[in-house]
Design an enzyme around this catalytic site. Structure first.
Site, PDB file in Angstrom:
ATOM      1  N   LYS A  90     -26.647 -22.914 -42.386  1.00 34.46           N
ATOM      2  CA  LYS A  90     -25.528 -22.225 -42.149  1.00 34.46           C
ATOM      3  C   LYS A  90     -24.565 -22.778 -41.126  1.00 34.46           C
ATOM      4  O   LYS A  90     -23.512 -22.496 -40.966  1.00 34.46           O
ATOM      5  CB  LYS A  90     -25.773 -20.854 -42.126  1.00 34.46           C
ATOM      6  CG  LYS A  90     -26.378 -20.293 -43.193  1.00 34.46           C
ATOM      7  CD  LYS A  90     -26.376 -18.787 -43.360  1.00 34.46           C
ATOM      8  CE  LYS A  90     -26.751 -18.143 -44.650  1.00 34.46           C
ATOM      9  NZ  LYS A  90     -28.019 -18.609 -45.320  1.00 34.46           N
TER      10      LYS A  90
HETATM   11  C1  PLP Z   1     -28.430 -18.737 -46.345  1.00 32.92           C
HETATM   12  C2  PLP Z   1     -29.599 -19.438 -47.045  1.00 32.92           C
HETATM   13  C3  PLP Z   1     -29.774 -19.689 -48.353  1.00 32.92           C
HETATM   14  C4  PLP Z   1     -28.916 -19.181 -49.450  1.00 32.92           C
HETATM   15  O1  PLP Z   1     -27.711 -19.610 -49.243  1.00 32.92           O
HETATM   16  P1  PLP Z   1     -26.471 -18.859 -50.062  1.00 32.92           P
HETATM   17  O2  PLP Z   1     -25.254 -19.667 -49.969  1.00 32.92           O
HETATM   18  O3  PLP Z   1     -26.719 -17.367 -49.547  1.00 32.92           O
HETATM   19  O4  PLP Z   1     -27.129 -19.173 -51.451  1.00 32.92           O
HETATM   20  C5  PLP Z   1     -31.024 -20.533 -48.495  1.00 32.92           C
HETATM   21  N1  PLP Z   1     -31.838 -20.912 -47.468  1.00 32.92           N
HETATM   22  C6  PLP Z   1     -31.357 -20.758 -46.307  1.00 32.92           C
HETATM   23  C7  PLP Z   1     -32.457 -21.332 -45.384  1.00 32.92           C
HETATM   24  C8  PLP Z   1     -30.485 -19.965 -46.079  1.00 32.92           C
HETATM   25  O5  PLP Z   1     -30.393 -19.635 -44.624  1.00 32.92           O
END
Ligand code: PLP
Length: 490
Positions: free
Chosen positions: A107
């Site tokens: 993120k």
């Molecule tokens: C947020 C997240 C996901 C999922 O991503 P989305 O965009 O919500 O589908 C997968 N792995 C990790 C480590 C995340 O932080």
């Protein structure tokens, strides 16, 4: 007015779409026109990552000026590697490492950029109000968003996370967050309860005029904000470009991506990449035991009336995947009436059924695989032993799905698995998976994993244990609005 709401009652330019986060009619912003307009995608291949980002973001968010500076400010010096998101070879596949940023989760790629976009959108549109970011997090968004927004002038951020629903490291990362404009609070209930309550608080505060005269505007850092989605499109091009660099493909060849999914933002960004030209054949949606998405891709029925599991991949413990609404909108031929009725069904009945034409469109690109807890742990162990690669549980869900997908589709098209977190963010399942003895706390586990594997620990994680806890509030869902208003008073 490029951006429209998936519910059909609102349109605005890309600056406003980023500032508003969610459309006033409850829909999500999307621009079919931009996704459909010509983009010279071949010209970005081989560019340094920041230049690639500038070109792609300028296409997706055309009203922003000075994108080059925004990109530089967002990323320079913040990631472990200059190219931000390296692609590495693991066994017969490729792994796109998205976790080399300040909080060791994917993120960071988007949330380093979003504050720059918001600040710039305000400046360009002459807004002087303070932006208040309200965000629900299943673990990674919150920390990453606070890191992105901390001490950014004219912004403030309040993060809510499910009490007991995040890993001890994730909790420690949030509880020790510094910055004059940040606040973090645990909410009793699971992530969906938390996210729903924050969304409701958001619209209630907005529609009731509670902020009138305070010169403040609410916004969201969740992946419903198009300013968060757009930066994620970039790494799909970057990975593709890396595979050309490795001599594995040439420009124009198809590739498949496997994406560990929760809120469906990451994988949707891959679809945007495809729509603006990248030769993506298939997008494989990898689910953990909360397999509502992979079930939907198989059946066309989205049914959240099911048990909620806490897994070792908590950032994917989600039963309401907000960004799916954008895919439904595109795949239904931009039919906002249909989308609105599905979303209404989901809200009132907990289930909706997409029509066959829409599902056909979706399945042309998307397919779904899921992975149990046991398989997740086994995959971490096997990947480490066989391929000498240490992965986190979210990534393991992707690697398992990729193996199953490849077994069903044995051909020479390369598979790229998106790796979404550092293994050190989830030391408990990781140490179990590679056969280390049980330790009581996650910090000792981190040391044990490092000693056993020699994989370096990200600096921000190794310094965590010395940091002071600055946030320890716990509230009930009903208290969110009051909490926000109180936080905004001072
Ligand atoms: C947020 C997240 C996901 C999922 O991503 P989305 O965009 O919500 O589908 C997968 N792995 C990790 C480590 C995340 O932080």
């Amino acid at each position: 007015m490029d951006y429209i709401s998936t519910r059909g009652n609102y349109s605005c330019n890309s600056l406003q779409a980023v500032l508003k986060g969610i459309a006033p009619d409850g829909g999500l912003f999307i621009s079919p026109e931009i996704l459909d307009s010509p983009f010279d995608w071949k010209s970005v291949l081989g560019l340094p990552t920041l230049e690639m980002a500038e070109k792609i973001l300028s296409h997706l968010l055309p009203d922003f000026t000075g994108m080059s500076d925004l990109v530089k400010r967002a990323y320079t010096g913040k990631f472990e590697t200059e190219d931000l998101t390296p692609t590495v070879r693991v066994g017969g596949m490729y792994v796109l490492e998205l976790f080399r940023g300040p909080t060791s989760a994917f993120k960071d790629v988007a949330l380093s950029m979003l504050p720059q976009l918001i600040t710039s959108a305000k400046k360009q549109s002459g807004a002087s109000d303070e932006t208040v970011i309200l965000t629900a997090t299943s673990g990674d968004t919150g920390k990453s968003a606070m890191e992105g927004f901390r001490d950014v002038p004219g912004t403030r951020i309040i993060v809510f996370y499910p009490h007991g629903g995040v890993s001890p490291i994730q909790k420690a990362q949030m509880a020790t967050q510094e910055g004059r404009n940040v606040k973090v609070c645990a909410v009793r209930g699971n992530f969906d309860d938390c996210q729903t309550a924050v969304k409701q608080a958001f619209s209630k505060i907005n529609s009731s005029g509670m902020l009138q005269g305070m010169n403040k505007t609410l916004s969201s850092a969740n992946s419903i904000n198009i300013g968060r989605l757009a930066p994620q499109v970039v790494y799909y091009f970057k990975a593709y470009s890396d595979l050309i660099g490795y001599g594995r493909i040439k420009a124009g060849d198809e590739v498949d991506f496997v994406v560990p999914s929760g809120n469906f933002g990451d994988i949707l960004a891959g679809y945007f990449a495809k729509l603006i030209g990248l030769p993506v054949r298939r997008l494989v949606c990898a689910s953990n035991e909360n397999r509502v998405l992979s079930d939907f891709l198989h059946t066309g029925v989205y049914d959240k009336r099911r048990p909620f599991y806490r897994t070792s991949s908590p950032s994917m413990d989600i039963l309401v995947s907000s960004n799916l609404e954008r895919l439904l909108f595109l795949a239904s031929g931009c039919d906002s009436a249909k989308v609105s009725s599905w979303m209404k069904d989901l809200q009132t009945e907990g289930v909706f059924t997409a029509d066959d034409r829409t599902m056909e469109n979706i399945r042309r690109t998307f397919c779904g695989y899921c992975c149990t807890e046991e398989e997740t742990i086994r995959t971490i162990g096997e990947t480490y032993r066989k391929d000498a690669y240490l992965c986190d549980p979210h990534t393991a869900v992707g690697i398992k799905a990729a193996g199953d997908y490849k077994a069903d589709n044995p051909d020479d098209v390369p598979v790229i698995v998106l790796s979404t977190a550092s293994p050190y963010k989830f030391p408990d399942p990781v140490s179990r998976a590679i056969g280390l003895k049980a330790e009581n706390d996650e910090f000792t586990q981190i040391d044990a994993i490092r000693d056993a594997t020699k994989v370096p620990v990200p600096a921000a994680l190794s310094s965590l244990r010395e940091k002071k806890v600055l946030h320890d509030d716990v509230i009930d869902r009903e208290e969110i609005i009051g909490y926000v208003l109180k936080a905004l008073e001072n």
